[in-house]
Design a protein around this motif. Structure first.
Motif, short mmCIF file in Angstrom:
data_model
loop_
_atom_site.label_atom_id
_atom_site.label_comp_id
_atom_site.label_asym_id
_atom_site.label_seq_id
_atom_site.Cartn_x
_atom_site.Cartn_y
_atom_site.Cartn_z
N LEU A 1 0.83 -1.11 -0.01
CA LEU A 1 -0.04 0.27 -0.05
C LEU A 1 0.84 1.28 -0.11
O LEU A 1 1.69 1.62 0.95
CB LEU A 1 -1.03 0.08 1.30
CG LEU A 1 -1.86 1.05 1.19
CD1 LEU A 1 -2.89 1.30 0.08
CD2 LEU A 1 -2.54 0.98 2.87
N LYS A 2 0.55 2.32 -0.94
CA LYS A 2 1.25 3.50 -1.12
C LYS A 2 0.18 4.45 -0.65
O LYS A 2 -0.68 4.72 -1.60
CB LYS A 2 1.91 3.45 -2.59
CG LYS A 2 2.95 2.40 -2.75
CD LYS A 2 4.06 2.45 -1.97
CE LYS A 2 5.26 1.29 -2.50
NZ LYS A 2 6.29 1.03 -1.44
N ILE A 3 0.50 5.13 0.09
CA ILE A 3 -0.50 6.20 0.58
C ILE A 3 0.18 7.43 -0.08
O ILE A 3 1.30 7.67 -0.02
CB ILE A 3 -0.47 6.72 2.22
CG1 ILE A 3 -1.07 5.38 2.87
CG2 ILE A 3 -1.08 7.64 2.49
CD1 ILE A 3 -1.07 5.64 4.35
N SER A 4 -0.72 7.96 -1.06
CA SER A 4 -0.11 9.17 -1.83
C SER A 4 0.09 10.30 -0.98
O SER A 4 -0.23 10.55 0.23
CB SER A 4 -1.26 9.66 -2.81
OG SER A 4 -2.40 10.26 -2.21
N THR A 5 0.97 11.09 -1.51
CA THR A 5 1.52 12.54 -0.84
C THR A 5 0.26 13.31 -0.47
O THR A 5 0.36 13.64 0.59
CB THR A 5 2.39 13.15 -1.75
OG1 THR A 5 3.56 12.33 -2.21
CG2 THR A 5 3.12 14.41 -0.68
N SER A 6 -0.54 13.40 -1.34
CA SER A 6 -1.83 14.12 -0.84
C SER A 6 -2.82 13.78 0.11
O SER A 6 -3.23 14.51 0.81
CB SER A 6 -2.60 14.50 -2.38
OG SER A 6 -3.16 13.16 -2.70
N LEU A 7 -2.81 12.26 0.17
CA LEU A 7 -3.52 11.68 1.35
C LEU A 7 -2.68 11.96 2.67
O LEU A 7 -3.41 12.10 3.56
CB LEU A 7 -3.74 10.26 1.06
CG LEU A 7 -4.75 9.40 2.19
CD1 LEU A 7 -6.12 10.26 2.55
CD2 LEU A 7 -5.01 8.12 1.66
N GLU A 8 -1.57 11.43 2.41
CA GLU A 8 -0.76 11.64 3.90
C GLU A 8 -0.65 12.93 4.34
O GLU A 8 -0.95 13.46 5.51
CB GLU A 8 0.84 11.16 3.57
CG GLU A 8 1.51 11.21 4.70
CD GLU A 8 2.96 10.65 4.42
OE1 GLU A 8 3.83 10.65 5.49
OE2 GLU A 8 3.07 10.46 3.00
N LYS A 9 -0.62 14.03 3.58
CA LYS A 9 -0.86 15.51 3.72
C LYS A 9 -2.17 15.71 4.50
O LYS A 9 -2.01 16.49 5.41
CB LYS A 9 -0.26 16.53 2.63
CG LYS A 9 -0.48 17.92 3.01
CD LYS A 9 0.12 18.45 1.79
CE LYS A 9 0.05 20.21 1.73
NZ LYS A 9 -1.15 20.77 2.07
N LEU A 10 -3.07 15.21 3.53
CA LEU A 10 -4.57 15.65 4.22
C LEU A 10 -4.72 15.11 5.69
O LEU A 10 -5.32 15.56 6.70
CB LEU A 10 -5.45 15.11 3.45
CG LEU A 10 -6.96 15.42 3.50
CD1 LEU A 10 -7.28 17.15 3.62
CD2 LEU A 10 -7.84 14.81 2.29
N LEU A 11 -4.30 13.74 6.12
CA LEU A 11 -4.61 12.97 7.25
C LEU A 11 -3.64 13.78 8.30
O LEU A 11 -4.20 13.93 9.48
CB LEU A 11 -3.87 11.89 7.16
CG LEU A 11 -4.65 10.52 6.16
CD1 LEU A 11 -4.17 9.27 6.12
CD2 LEU A 11 -6.03 10.53 6.85
#
Length: 349
Positions: free
Chosen positions: A98-108
């Protein structure tokens, strides 16, 4: 495995002494491997597979099978344990890729900063604000499903007990039932129990109570199609097993995933199984919000306007048909962030 090793050695025309000499393993051990009184190590399995020209995967599966049987035997809980282990292995294989995208990681990360800020304002929580937000949630969740009542009409039905001229009995019941279902998940949140099948069926029973009483709180017995979607839910005879796997997945992952990802996954997985004749969307959103509230987050209120509804449906469709949940998780995370920002603005005034 013992027969596999012995047959392969004999087919190669090798004696146990010769195998031992080539591999640098004691001859007595080779004999014990073939008699089943000793188990090779993983490294020894690799060496044996190469020398005896046995398919490595075949030999590894036989080796692992014997290890498992040796450990669990015929214990009464063995099959249940194997089912749970299977789900966890699947999860670990998935999560490793699983690769959490940079945008999702930033949002979290932004969500967690807001959550920490919210926690400092908890003493200013207002019953009236909470009541207003829950009313909005009932209004929007029902609007997604086609309920035509306005926010004011929903308020009049729930809080004033009035009947709205021109609105169907079903629409009235949808408002009342959803409001009561919110109260039920708040009770569950206070108990902080792990979500189980009984609670899920109780949520659904509240949603359809008085609307389709014969199907309220019961899994469907017929095949269904999702309007506007190319996803085909599982056949009715598969629903019980799919739901069993659903709760096993939850137990494995409930403390491993970020709460927003966990909540979004539980929503998507439930609505993809589509275990009920009706009320799947509302029930899935309530389950999602129960998980969020248990973890100290706010209700994620998906709006029922056309643009938001289409974005919601399209991200679900992508998750269901292309095995890509990124858009849906991002969609839920963005709404959770908006909910946190709005609530903090209200109580910080």
């Amino acid at each position: 495995m013992k027969t596999l090793l012995k047959n392969a050695r004999e087919q190669k025309g090798l004696k146990t002494r010769e195998v031992a000499q080539i591999l640098g393993i004691d001859q007595a051990l080779i004999s014990k491997f073939e008699s089943g009184t000793r188990k090779p190590t993983k490294e020894q399995i690799s060496k044996l597979a190469r020398l005896l020209e046995i398919d490595y995967e075949t030999l590894m599966i036989a080796w692992l099978k014997e290890k498992i049987l040796y450990e669990i035997g015929d214990d009464e809980f063995a099959l249940k344990a194997l089912m749970v282990a299977e789900e966890e292995i699947k999860y670990n294989r998935t999560i490793s890729n699983l690769k959490i995208s940079t945008s999702l990681e930033k949002l979290l990360q932004e969500i967690d900063v807001l959550k920490a800020k919210l926690d400092t304002y908890r003493q200013f929580d207002s019953y009236r604000i909470t009541q207003a937000l829950e009313l909005e949630y009932t209004f929007e969740s029902n609007r997604i499903e086609g309920n035509t009542m306005t926010l004011r009409e929903t308020d009049m039905v729930i809080n004033e007990g009035l009947t709205i001229s021109g609105k169907s009995m079903r629409e009235h019941l949808e408002a009342i039932n959803h409001h009561e279902a919110i109260g039920f998940i708040k009770d569950l949140m206070q108990k902080n129990n792990s979500l189980n099948e009984r609670d899920l069926l109780s949520i659904h029973n509240l949603i359809l109570r008085g609307i389709i009483p014969e199907d309220a709180g019961r899994y469907r017995k017929v095949q269904v199609m999702i309007k506007g979607s190319s996803h085909m839910p599982p056949q009715p005879f598969m629903v019980a097993k799919e739901m069993e796997d659903y709760f096993i997945w939850y137990e494995i992952n409930k403390n491993k995933l970020h709460p927003v990802i966990l909540a979004a996954e539980m929503h998507e997985r439930l609505v993809t199984i589509h275990p009920f004749i009706d009320g799947n969307g509302r029930t899935s959103r309530l389950v999602m919000n129960l998980i969020l509230m248990q973890k100290g987050y706010l209700i994620t209120n998906i709006k029922g306007d056309y643009e938001t509804r289409m974005q919601y449906y399209q991200s679900l469709e992508t998750a269901q048909t292309k095995n890509n949940k990124e858009d849906f998780i991002l969609f839920i995370a963005q709404i959770e962030k908006q909910s946190l920002e709005r609530y903090i603005d209200i109580i910080a005034q």
